[in-house]
Design an enzyme around this catalytic site. Structure first.
Site, PDB file in Angstrom:
ATOM      1  N   SER A 123     -54.187 -46.376  15.825  1.00 33.11           N
ATOM      2  CA  SER A 123     -53.970 -45.099  16.505  1.00 33.11           C
ATOM      3  C   SER A 123     -52.640 -45.108  17.252  1.00 33.11           C
ATOM      4  CB  SER A 123     -55.150 -44.796  17.436  1.00 33.11           C
ATOM      5  OG  SER A 123     -55.079 -43.491  17.944  1.00 33.11           O
ATOM      6  N   HIS A 164     -55.657 -41.078  12.207  1.00 30.58           N
ATOM      7  CA  HIS A 164     -56.879 -40.251  12.287  1.00 30.58           C
ATOM      8  C   HIS A 164     -56.749 -38.963  11.468  1.00 30.58           C
ATOM      9  CE1 HIS A 164     -58.069 -42.845  15.611  1.00 30.58           C
ATOM     10  NE2 HIS A 164     -57.030 -42.452  16.333  1.00 30.58           N
TER      11      HIS A 164
END
Length: 243
Positions: A123, A164
């Protein structure tokens, strides 16, 4: 350098990718430095990394704490340059980059890259290696929430990056960013990673259904090239050369 799109490490969702990170160090007992700045350095996250990389994968795990003035810039640099693997955790990318600059961690990470330290992360820890990336935002403009902003990162990998990619409305928002720029977008779904080695790359997955994409604009059309089944190393030109 292994950039992971997302996944819950406490549930071993990225285990197959984590194993490849450890193998990349090419040492019997590699030392890994965890940098949890983006999440605010919570002890639970530190313990999850210790359990995964220490107990399960046999690494010697250390953590770089930067908040609350626990570490000097010189100490941070020494830790960064004297490890085999660096793993950057997820969280608030903007805050992380601001703190890193205060401690010259951004410069130290670039030194580690030149030295050959394995760089990895999930991330925010994936965004940081790229030229720029899509990050969460809590800003409001004219009463309408802007869920994502574009942040300039370390620039070790060219292009605009989105982790994501299969969560929430990230797909639509990231596609808008690519549409408005002239850059190649690299999007990675959860439980999927891109492994960059020298001038080559490959895809690593912990879930066979997860995907990664190269996204770019041709005239007014947005092209999505799925990269999912690239298991062997290919030239990085395949990612960033759209001619």
């Amino acid at each position: 350098m292994i950039a992971i799109g997302g996944g819950e490490i406490r549930y071993d969702e990225t285990l197959a990718i984590d194993k490849e990170i450890v193998l990349a160090a090419n040492k019997e007992v590699p030392e890994i430095l965890f940098i949890p700045t983006a999440s605010g350095e919570p002890q639970g996250y530190v313990e999850s990394i210790q359990k995964l990389y220490g107990q399960k994968l046999g690494c010697k795990v250390k953590t770089l704490y930067l908040l609350n003035n626990q570490t000097s810039s010189d100490e941070a640099r020494e830790m960064i340059l004297n490890t085999d693997i660096i793993y950057v955790g997820g969280g608030n990318t903007k805050r992380m980059l601001q703190v890193w600059k205060q401690y010259s961690v951004d410069k130290s990470l670039k030194e580690a890259y030149e030295k050959g330290v394995v760089l990895s992360g999930l991330s925010a820890g994936s965004i940081c290696w790229f030229e720029s990336g899509q990050s969460d935002s809590n800003t409001y403009e004219q009463g309408v929430k802007s869920p994502y902003i574009r942040l300039k990162a370390l620039g070790l990998i060219p292009g605009l990056h989105c982790p994501h990619y299969n969560e929430d409305n990230r797909l639509e928002e990231f596609d808008k960013m690519v549409q408005e720029s002239s850059e190649v977008g690299i999007a990675i779904e959860n439980n999927c990673a891109i492994d960059f080695k020298s001038d080559e790359f490959r895809i690593i997955k912990s879930d066979k259904s997860s995907k990664a994409y190269r996204i770019y604009k041709v005239e007014d059309n947005l092209i999505h090239d799925e990269l999912t089944n690239i298991n062997e190393y290919k030239s990085i030109d395949r990612l960033f050369n759209i001619n």
